[in-house]
Design an enzyme around this catalytic site. Sequence first.
Site, mmCIF file in Angstrom:
data_model
loop_
_atom_site.group_PDB
_atom_site.id
_atom_site.type_symbol
_atom_site.label_atom_id
_atom_site.label_comp_id
_atom_site.label_asym_id
_atom_site.label_seq_id
_atom_site.Cartn_x
_atom_site.Cartn_y
_atom_site.Cartn_z
ATOM 1 N N CYS A 157 3.193 -3.405 27.244
ATOM 2 C CA CYS A 157 3.643 -4.405 26.178
ATOM 3 C C CYS A 157 4.743 -5.218 26.468
ATOM 4 C CB CYS A 157 3.813 -3.625 24.653
ATOM 5 S SG CYS A 157 5.547 -3.027 24.424
ATOM 6 N N HIS B 251 5.551 -3.420 19.902
ATOM 7 C CA HIS B 251 5.142 -2.244 20.670
ATOM 8 C C HIS B 251 4.130 -1.206 19.941
ATOM 9 C CE1 HIS B 251 5.484 1.417 23.128
ATOM 10 N NE2 HIS B 251 5.257 2.230 21.997
ATOM 11 N N GLN C 15 -16.618 6.013 -2.338
ATOM 12 C CA GLN C 15 -15.691 6.919 -3.167
ATOM 13 C C GLN C 15 -16.139 8.413 -3.117
ATOM 14 O OE1 GLN C 15 -12.491 6.401 -3.080
ATOM 15 N NE2 GLN C 15 -12.394 4.080 -3.162
ATOM 16 N N ASP D 90 -9.082 -6.670 1.559
ATOM 17 C CA ASP D 90 -9.206 -5.442 0.695
ATOM 18 C C ASP D 90 -9.621 -6.008 -0.709
ATOM 19 O OD1 ASP D 90 -7.024 -5.900 -0.312
ATOM 20 O OD2 ASP D 90 -6.072 -4.337 0.150
ATOM 21 N N SER D 91 -10.025 -4.998 -1.407
ATOM 22 C CA SER D 91 -10.656 -5.434 -2.810
ATOM 23 C C SER D 91 -9.517 -5.588 -3.720
ATOM 24 C CB SER D 91 -11.598 -4.544 -3.336
ATOM 25 O OG SER D 91 -10.836 -3.330 -3.797
ATOM 26 N N ASP E 120 -7.416 0.512 9.346
ATOM 27 C CA ASP E 120 -6.095 -0.397 9.051
ATOM 28 C C ASP E 120 -5.050 0.379 8.738
ATOM 29 O OD1 ASP E 120 -7.161 -0.143 6.343
ATOM 30 O OD2 ASP E 120 -5.244 -1.114 6.144
ATOM 31 N N CYS F 58 4.102 1.655 29.561
ATOM 32 C CA CYS F 58 3.270 0.619 28.627
ATOM 33 C C CYS F 58 3.345 -0.575 28.957
ATOM 34 C CB CYS F 58 3.907 1.014 27.087
ATOM 35 S SG CYS F 58 3.590 -0.265 25.987
ATOM 36 N N CYS G 161 8.144 -3.202 26.175
ATOM 37 C CA CYS G 161 8.498 -2.507 27.252
ATOM 38 C C CYS G 161 8.702 -3.066 28.607
ATOM 39 C CB CYS G 161 7.318 -1.165 27.270
ATOM 40 S SG CYS G 161 7.365 -0.176 26.023
#
Lengths: 369, 369
Positions: free
Chosen positions: A306, A335, A189, A93-94, A266, A304, A309
């Site tokens: 993962c 998870h 923006q 990011d900035s 994100d 699931c 799980c």
Amino acid sequence: MAIRYELQKQCPHTGARAGLLHTPHGTYETPMFMPVGTQATVKTLAPEELKAMGSQVILSNTYHLFLRPGADLVEEAGGLHKFMNWDQAILTDSGGFQVFSLGKLRKITEEGVNFRSHLDGSKKFLSPEVATKVQEQLGSDIMMAFDECIPYPADHRYADASTARTTRWAERCQEVRRSKNQGMFGIVQGGMYKDLRERSAKELVDMDFEGYSIGGLSVGEPHDLMYEVLEYTTPLLPTNKARYLMGVGTADCLVEGVARGVDMFDCVYPTRVARNGMAMTWKGRLNLRNASFMRDWGPIEEGCGCYACQNYSRAYIRHLYKAEEILAFRLVSYHNLYFLLEFMRQMRKAILEDRFVAFREEFWQYFTK
Amino acid sequence: MAIRYELQKQCPHTGARAGLLHTPHGTYETPMFMPVGTQATVKTLAPEELKAMGSQVILSNTYHLFLRPGADLVEEAGGLHKFMNWDQAILTDSGGFQVFSLGKLRKITEEGVNFRSHLDGSKKFLSPEVATKVQEQLGSDIMMAFDECIPYPADHRYADASTARTTRWAERCQEVRRSKNQGMFGIVQGGMYKDLRERSAKELVDMDFEGYSIGGLSVGEPHDLMYEVLEYTTPLLPTNKARYLMGVGTADCLVEGVARGVDMFDCVYPTRVARNGMAMTWKGRLNLRNASFMRDWGPIEEGCGCYACQNYSRAYIRHLYKAEEILAFRLVSYHNLYFLLEFMRQMRKAILEDRFVAFREEFWQYFTK
């Protein structure tokens, strides 16, 4: 061009689209969710685990790395990929969002932002030039133009002036960037004002960035307002560039963001709530610290795939939380990220198979906020 | 017999020996170090990582599991192996060491120990019968007879009475144990007194346990005194049974323990110090938080084959510590345990190849406490 978006399929009924993002560190499928590695590590997890769950691009924070360990040090390490042992794509990011979150500790001028480090109170300065330089030192695949994230609520006058400055700052970023191996996204923006979003989008599109972020959302406004802004903003962006909605990471916002033409997301949410015992599922959230899970021998979520799980019961994970064991944070961070990545994979599949509308309807049938 | 020790090689010059420990969950090489999973998890690590580093047996604590989540719950899960997703051998201690560490919160009688939980202050009771039952519920491969760990220093009168009681308690453990799939070790006590160690060893050997622990060492006494006690204690134990020195986990003590005939060790040390930034190496300890590592691009230890050393620099790990990131704890816990396991592997190899004396000499040439 370092970053190229390839549109594969456009949903005929909504804005949803499936595509590929080509980067210097590989080609990745969109729509996608990017786990956040604020301080050059996705909290509690190792790179191999992120790969195993199908994570393709991760995000890291310019502000945090600028302060610690410093961009010079990361550059000396050979860049962020090498420093943190991650050979897939990285988006940075900035720094704008974090700097503006500092409140009274920062002062904005046309030149940039003077602020005090939240770590030691020392005086620091970020500007379009500095943020671009820092991101070039970090060597991320996708950089962000330095912007101001407008708080919510903000009046039109403030939003207008701030948005105009973000445009001027974006121009300065374009002027000073040198690296040929890094793409840069402009950040649209405009607050919650349609006229400002339109102006911002037009001005940034004219500058021909490799992609576009939609900033200033998920800053406290109601979801409906966020959806409304998205609805009129994404159509302003070119279809041959990726669109990235910053700071959004719950299933409901992801499906509605995708429906409005967003490709990338994100958020720290999945890893942050994991450390508090919260697991994300297709039906909503579960607080694994609850006594009701004390003798629950099932996985976090039935079906699931993962690691957590496949191998551990809710009862065991609850025990780990009660005992304040780090493995609890690891398992539920794993998870939650897996859940979001799998959610995006299934959404992408639905788009490609022309059944996104049905996917979205079914999602809302089972999901509770 | 659930547990069987097989002697493979006896060093002709010292007490060092190489062997195999056969358990219901596999056969393991000795001398060995056992990582400690106090609360049904080896802090910060997942079972797959422990296997990848070559860990063969882990230890878990009866006292902690008795209090939380409780032996009934673990039994309902199908035992500790299933509860924590560990399919290799598990050794449980007797709870004695932790209970006696509670100081004023506990009261010893012939029957057992009344104490208050360190978690919520509730009244609890452990005895030979309860500790055996709890360990049978946990389903560990190797149980420990319930003992009193004599503090250091202790006068002869106290040590004498305590040691005699530990023997009576060991008899009660033997009487009540029922499980055919679990072995039990008797714990030799006697403080720092040779006559008491001799009596304790003789009485326990007469009870024919599947192995013998040497307790009451590493409790604050000087290393030389510990070595002296070991020196006269291990020869009192049968050569066809494993010998386990409890609570010892630094390289110097391991090599000297092995030289005196010990086969098994455990300690929280490697994982505990890792969380404070301390890495263990063949030359001694390193504090990775030190500024001197800020731009050190080498691994924790040159030549180390562990995951952390193969993939990360000291500079990155130092950054993680400064940023208080959990990955730091994971990487250094991994390294420290790998270091000790590799240390034991090389020591075993030296014994098998008849060069243990040279190994020990070389170790002391490079190692700094």
